[in-house]
Design a protein around this motif. Sequence first.
Motif, mmCIF file in Angstrom:
data_model
loop_
_atom_site.group_PDB
_atom_site.id
_atom_site.type_symbol
_atom_site.label_atom_id
_atom_site.label_comp_id
_atom_site.label_asym_id
_atom_site.label_seq_id
_atom_site.Cartn_x
_atom_site.Cartn_y
_atom_site.Cartn_z
ATOM 1 N N VAL A 23 43.721 -55.464 20.450
ATOM 2 C CA VAL A 23 42.951 -54.639 19.523
ATOM 3 C C VAL A 23 43.913 -53.903 18.590
ATOM 4 O O VAL A 23 44.940 -53.374 19.030
ATOM 5 C CB VAL A 23 42.089 -53.620 20.294
ATOM 6 C CG1 VAL A 23 41.373 -52.672 19.332
ATOM 7 C CG2 VAL A 23 41.103 -54.331 21.194
ATOM 8 N N VAL A 25 44.175 -50.695 16.145
ATOM 9 C CA VAL A 25 43.555 -49.418 15.812
ATOM 10 C C VAL A 25 44.164 -48.905 14.507
ATOM 11 O O VAL A 25 45.391 -48.845 14.376
ATOM 12 C CB VAL A 25 43.765 -48.394 16.943
ATOM 13 C CG1 VAL A 25 43.172 -47.041 16.566
ATOM 14 C CG2 VAL A 25 43.158 -48.905 18.244
ATOM 15 N N PRO A 27 44.182 -45.633 12.256
ATOM 16 C CA PRO A 27 43.769 -44.230 12.078
ATOM 17 C C PRO A 27 43.659 -43.879 10.594
ATOM 18 O O PRO A 27 44.491 -44.292 9.782
ATOM 19 C CB PRO A 27 44.916 -43.425 12.724
ATOM 20 C CG PRO A 27 45.834 -44.422 13.359
ATOM 21 C CD PRO A 27 45.583 -45.730 12.685
ATOM 22 N N CYS A 51 44.665 -41.413 18.554
ATOM 23 C CA CYS A 51 44.806 -42.872 18.599
ATOM 24 C C CYS A 51 45.991 -43.300 19.458
ATOM 25 O O CYS A 51 45.891 -44.253 20.239
ATOM 26 C CB CYS A 51 44.943 -43.439 17.191
ATOM 27 S SG CYS A 51 43.403 -43.465 16.249
ATOM 28 N N ALA A 55 45.618 -45.425 22.851
ATOM 29 C CA ALA A 55 46.252 -46.731 22.970
ATOM 30 C C ALA A 55 47.093 -46.824 24.236
ATOM 31 O O ALA A 55 47.101 -47.857 24.916
ATOM 32 C CB ALA A 55 47.106 -47.016 21.739
ATOM 33 N N VAL A 64 46.778 -53.575 22.880
ATOM 34 C CA VAL A 64 46.362 -52.655 21.819
ATOM 35 C C VAL A 64 47.593 -52.193 21.042
ATOM 36 O O VAL A 64 48.677 -52.033 21.604
ATOM 37 C CB VAL A 64 45.596 -51.443 22.404
ATOM 38 C CG1 VAL A 64 46.451 -50.665 23.390
ATOM 39 C CG2 VAL A 64 45.072 -50.539 21.297
ATOM 40 N N VAL A 66 48.600 -49.620 17.371
ATOM 41 C CA VAL A 66 48.107 -48.660 16.382
ATOM 42 C C VAL A 66 48.925 -48.794 15.101
ATOM 43 O O VAL A 66 50.155 -48.665 15.129
ATOM 44 C CB VAL A 66 48.205 -47.218 16.910
ATOM 45 C CG1 VAL A 66 47.634 -46.233 15.886
ATOM 46 C CG2 VAL A 66 47.500 -47.077 18.248
ATOM 47 N N LEU A 112 39.686 -51.743 14.935
ATOM 48 C CA LEU A 112 38.912 -50.507 15.080
ATOM 49 C C LEU A 112 39.484 -49.455 14.141
ATOM 50 O O LEU A 112 40.631 -49.038 14.294
ATOM 51 C CB LEU A 112 38.968 -49.997 16.519
ATOM 52 C CG LEU A 112 38.304 -48.642 16.792
ATOM 53 C CD1 LEU A 112 36.803 -48.703 16.529
ATOM 54 C CD2 LEU A 112 38.575 -48.187 18.229
ATOM 55 N N VAL A 114 39.623 -45.727 13.107
ATOM 56 C CA VAL A 114 39.340 -44.461 13.781
ATOM 57 C C VAL A 114 39.552 -43.314 12.802
ATOM 58 O O VAL A 114 40.645 -43.109 12.273
ATOM 59 C CB VAL A 114 40.227 -44.267 15.027
ATOM 60 C CG1 VAL A 114 39.963 -42.900 15.659
ATOM 61 C CG2 VAL A 114 39.962 -45.369 16.039
ATOM 62 N N TYR A 144 36.998 -40.031 16.051
ATOM 63 C CA TYR A 144 37.488 -39.632 17.374
ATOM 64 C C TYR A 144 36.685 -38.474 17.940
ATOM 65 O O TYR A 144 36.443 -38.390 19.149
ATOM 66 C CB TYR A 144 38.988 -39.300 17.334
ATOM 67 C CG TYR A 144 39.333 -37.931 16.811
ATOM 68 C CD1 TYR A 144 39.249 -36.807 17.639
ATOM 69 C CD2 TYR A 144 39.757 -37.741 15.496
ATOM 70 C CE1 TYR A 144 39.557 -35.539 17.149
ATOM 71 C CE2 TYR A 144 40.069 -36.493 15.017
ATOM 72 C CZ TYR A 144 39.969 -35.398 15.841
ATOM 73 O OH TYR A 144 40.266 -34.139 15.360
ATOM 74 N N LEU A 241 37.938 -42.700 23.574
ATOM 75 C CA LEU A 241 38.294 -43.755 22.628
ATOM 76 C C LEU A 241 38.893 -44.954 23.358
ATOM 77 O O LEU A 241 38.600 -46.112 23.010
ATOM 78 C CB LEU A 241 39.281 -43.203 21.597
ATOM 79 C CG LEU A 241 39.617 -44.115 20.424
ATOM 80 C CD1 LEU A 241 38.374 -44.453 19.619
ATOM 81 C CD2 LEU A 241 40.657 -43.440 19.520
ATOM 82 N N ILE A 245 37.675 -48.949 23.286
ATOM 83 C CA ILE A 245 38.572 -50.090 23.040
ATOM 84 C C ILE A 245 38.427 -51.138 24.150
ATOM 85 O O ILE A 245 38.275 -52.334 23.897
ATOM 86 C CB ILE A 245 40.027 -49.607 22.952
ATOM 87 C CG1 ILE A 245 40.222 -48.765 21.671
ATOM 88 C CG2 ILE A 245 41.006 -50.796 22.953
ATOM 89 C CD1 ILE A 245 41.546 -48.011 21.627
#
Length: 253
Positions: A23, A25, A27, A51, A55, A64, A66, A112, A114, A144, A241, A245
């Motif tokens: 995933v 993420v 932000p 985030c 994660a 995951v 970010v 995703l 966020v 968030y 969060l 995920i």
Amino acid sequence: MSEVQWNRLTAAELRALAARDAVVVVPIGATEQHGPHLPTGVDDFLATEVCHRAAVLAAERTGVVVTPSIPTGLSEHHMAFGGTLTLSLPTLHALLRDICRSVIRVGFSRILIVNGHGGNMTALNALTTELTAELATPIAFASYFGAGREVVRQTLETQDGLMHACEGETSMMMAAHPGLIHEDQLAAAHGPRITLPAESTEPVYMAVPFDRITPSGVAGDARTASAEKGERMLAGCASALADIIVADPWAKQ
């Protein structure tokens, strides 16, 4: 602990994460006035903090990573105070499209976004739909503070949810970035209660400059903020969060 920050990983490591269907993420916050006691980067700093924490928690159960944050959002309503940077809606759309397209070209398929800024919420709901169609990839979106709504509500004493430069945001900044708090200005850090536009029940919406809502630039009351409250909210929002995920909302598409 596995590294979760995109820009601290090599291209080969990121390709390997994409091959695992990790995933991604993204932000997004804002750079805007936050009253007399907080820096302009609050929304960016807090979204990024949550985030990264989420994660780390989710990485125990799924791949995951970010991306670097998007530090500027839709903040036209704060421009009168100065110190604020804002994007137009088409620019935000184009920026998100290009970032998501780049992520997809690496090989990722689960993204995703966020959010950490109330003023972005309505636009991001619509843009998520647009991006999903344009990129032929399901894009998910969460704020968030929406994910962690219950822990926020249970922690705060003077309000039910986050407002602006308030008890909640000030508490989380005290926990995450205590050196950026102007404690000598806390006595003036209070203003009226507000409802976020995306959560309003008013039948008519009109754009209202924030200086007409609160001359201090604060909505809510920061005078009861504490680092202890902030840590509880950061941890709770990150946990919520991380659960999102791992729950894999993309599988429903």
